[in-house]
Scaffold this motif. Structure first.
Motif, PDB file in Angstrom:
ATOM      1  N   THR A  52      68.713 -50.359  -0.102  1.00 44.00           N
ATOM      2  CA  THR A  52      67.916 -49.745  -1.169  1.00 44.00           C
ATOM      3  C   THR A  52      68.563 -48.495  -1.756  1.00 44.00           C
ATOM      4  N   ASP A  53      69.303 -47.736  -0.940  1.00 41.72           N
ATOM      5  CA  ASP A  53      69.885 -46.483  -1.433  1.00 41.72           C
ATOM      6  C   ASP A  53      71.033 -46.702  -2.404  1.00 41.72           C
ATOM      7  N   HIS A  54      71.584 -47.906  -2.403  1.00 42.79           N
ATOM      8  CA  HIS A  54      72.772 -48.147  -3.236  1.00 42.79           C
ATOM      9  C   HIS A  54      72.534 -49.246  -4.271  1.00 42.79           C
ATOM     10  N   ARG A  55      71.286 -49.592  -4.455  1.00 45.52           N
ATOM     11  CA  ARG A  55      70.940 -50.604  -5.452  1.00 45.52           C
ATOM     12  C   ARG A  55      71.203 -50.061  -6.855  1.00 45.52           C
ATOM     13  N   TRP A  97      71.539 -54.668   9.991  1.00 43.20           N
ATOM     14  CA  TRP A  97      71.379 -53.940   8.736  1.00 43.20           C
ATOM     15  C   TRP A  97      70.210 -52.959   8.831  1.00 43.20           C
ATOM     16  N   LYS A  98      70.227 -51.940   7.982  1.00 40.63           N
ATOM     17  CA  LYS A  98      69.082 -51.064   7.786  1.00 40.63           C
ATOM     18  C   LYS A  98      68.662 -51.143   6.323  1.00 40.63           C
ATOM     19  N   TRP A  99      67.364 -51.045   6.104  1.00 40.65           N
ATOM     20  CA  TRP A  99      66.861 -51.147   4.742  1.00 40.65           C
ATOM     21  C   TRP A  99      67.517 -50.125   3.810  1.00 40.65           C
ATOM     22  N   GLY A 129      69.820 -55.363  -9.067  1.00 44.48           N
ATOM     23  CA  GLY A 129      68.445 -55.843  -9.058  1.00 44.48           C
ATOM     24  C   GLY A 129      67.985 -56.081  -7.621  1.00 44.48           C
ATOM     25  N   GLU A 130      66.892 -56.809  -7.475  1.00 41.86           N
ATOM     26  CA  GLU A 130      66.321 -57.043  -6.155  1.00 41.86           C
ATOM     27  C   GLU A 130      66.396 -58.522  -5.792  1.00 41.86           C
TER      28      GLU A 130
END
Length: 528
Positions: A331-334, A325-327, A474-475
């Motif tokens: 994060t870009d699709h959260r 995976w890449k961060w 969310g996170e």
């Protein structure tokens, strides 16, 4: 000298010649000589062996002086080799990064300087740590060791210079002051006076708060460039040994500096994560398995969290990416919970991945939930993974299924056979008896058995992330940290495995039910 055993022991002269020649033999030859020697000669040879061990390396010396209580390990051998090379007269700049509690300070800032001074009593050693108190503790330990073992090592303290933070050596016979000695200081403090032939910077950063402070990092770097480096004698050596705290900590600045190519780097993560591992470990192998095995490191990882784990224990203050995976894919699709309100799901599911190996006392049970829209976008809605008993994990799984109105519960059955499935069924029945299901029918239970390797299961899900088809609502810091930092060959955590099984089920086409279309390349086929 041949390996045949000389038998004359009646005069000192033959003994002296035999012992001198014995020192030049290799270990196998020496053992052969010892086995065939007379009792008198064997006693003399044992004394020679002890003297050779005292001089061989810091670790060998420590084992002799403590009657074997000071343990050796492969990564400590690497530290020994650095000091041996410097003692032979080879100037070195060496950066050693290791996890906490793996013996680095005791070896590099105590036993090794003691050994070096015994080998070179005419040289000066400098030790710096994040505080003057810690540096003084190292100096005090070395000073006291010279008191205790000086006769065996052939060194002594000068009568007029015995402070813990600064002492000089003396000729053990005459008491005359020698040029050699030791000085200690805290990072940021002064190092006035004589220069150093060997500077050891051990643990230059106190804690995370200091590491995160740009002011403190700047102050450390200024001390490094304007104080420590100006005290090194021509041909001198520097050893920096630390755990990593921040991308731009002292080690990070050294690696980015103009003289970076002059440095030898011994990067020793708690678990091997590279084919270029200095010890040649396979990926996933612990650094000190006799003291911190895989299970122990997993417990530490859960206790400290992903950011601390990857910084202090894996020596990667910026979490790795590029394994699977890449961060940015996460994060870009959260989406926020507010943004999710307008999303229509056609399927929702929950996945339970029981604690691996059947040992519920040590591992987490992975419990995740999510859903999918008609156009094939998946949404990760919950991560309820935790260290749970069998009954607790069944109940937590069912409660999440009720919360998300799940149509299916996916249960991974590699460990414990059908037990996890039974836990879920029994938990649902208990919730019914307690009146908590509100008349809902139990979701369909889908059992999966992970026959394929973790990489084969993870890669197609990572591809869906890359295409922007998975959105975290969310996170989920621990789950996301595990995804972005996991590399093939390492054991994968249960919460990540749970998410992979969940998304495999949600993304796998069930066109008649959901209206979705299959992937043309069949990427999800046979991935269980």
């Amino acid at each position: 000298m041949t390996t045949a055993t000389p038998t004359r022991t009646d005069t000192a002269e033959p003994h002296a010649d035999i012992l001198a020649q014995y020192r030049r033999l290799n270990r196998t030859q020496r053992r052969r000589v010892t086995r065939a020697a007379s009792p008198e000669l064997r006693t003399a040879l044992a004394a020679v062996e002890r003297d050779m061990a005292l001089k061989r390396s810091p670790g060998a010396m420590a084992a002799v002086l403590t009657d074997g209580r000071e343990k050796q390990a492969r990564h400590l051998n690497l530290i020994d080799d650095v000091f041996r090379d410097i003692a032979r007269g080879h100037p070195r700049k060496v950066l050693i990064t290791t996890p906490p509690r793996h013996g680095k300070s005791r070896r590099a800032a105590r036993w090794a300087p003691l050994w070096f001074l015994a080998r070179h009593p005419e040289r000066r050693v400098m030790i710096a740590s994040y505080s003057a108190d810690l540096a003084d503790d190292h100096g005090r330990w070395i000073r006291d060791a010279i008191h205790a073992y000086g006769d065996q090592l052939g060194i002594a303290l000068h009568a007029g210079s015995k402070a813990a933070n600064r002492f000089d050596l003396a000729d053990p016979v005459t008491g005359d002051r020698l040029e050699g000695g030791l000085v200690t200081a805290g990072v940021g403090g002064g190092l006035t006076g004589k220069g150093a032939h060997l500077a050891i910077v051990d643990d230059p950063i106190k804690d995370d708060a200091e590491a995160q402070s740009p002011t403190m990092r700047k102050r450390l770097w200024e001390w490094w460039t304007s104080v420590l480096n100006t005290r090194i004698e021509p041909g001198g050596s520097i050893i920096v040994i630390q755990t990593r705290w921040h991308e731009h900590d002292l080690a990070g600045r050294i690696l980015e500096g103009e003289d970076a190519e002059d440095w030898t780097v011994l990067d020793l993560p708690a678990l091997a994560d590279s084919e270029d591992d200095p010890l040649g470990r396979p990926i996933g192998e612990p650094l000190w398995p006799l003291r911190y095995g895989t299970k122990a490191l997993e417990k530490i990882r859960r206790a400290v969290g992903e950011r601390v784990w990857w910084s202090l224990y894996m020596q990667k203050p910026r979490p790795l990416e590029g394994g699977v995976w890449k961060w940015s894919w996460i994060t870009d699709h959260r989406v926020t919970p507010m943004q999710f309100r307008g999303v229509d799901l056609v399927r929702t599911a929950v996945c339970l991945d029981p604690a691996g190996g059947g040992d519920d006392t040590n591992d987490e049970s992975g419990i995740t939930g999510g859903g999918r829209t008609a156009d094939g976008h998946c949404y990760l809605l919950a991560d309820r993974s935790a260290k749970l008993s069998a009954d607790e994990r069944g109940r937590a799984t069912c409660l999440l299924a009720l919360e998300l109105d799940a149509d299916a519960i996916i249960v991974e059955t590699n460990y414990g056979g059908d037990m996890a499935r039974q836990n879920v069924i029994q938990a649902w029945q208990q919730l019914q008896r307690d009146g908590l299901t509100n008349g809902r029918v139990m979701p369909r239970i889908i059992t999966v058995n992970a026959k394929q390797g973790k990489r084969l299961r993870a890669e197609p899900i990572a591809q869906i992330y890359e295409q922007g088809l998975v959105h975290h609502v969310g996170e989920f810091p621990r789950l996301e940290g595990q995804m972005a930092t996991w590399m093939p060959g390492m054991d994968s955590p249960d919460r990540m495995d749970s998410a992979v099984h969940l998304l495999t089920e949600l993304a796998n086409p069930a066109a008649a039910v959901t209206g979705s279309t299959p992937y043309a390349d069949h990427r999800l086929s046979g991935r269980r």
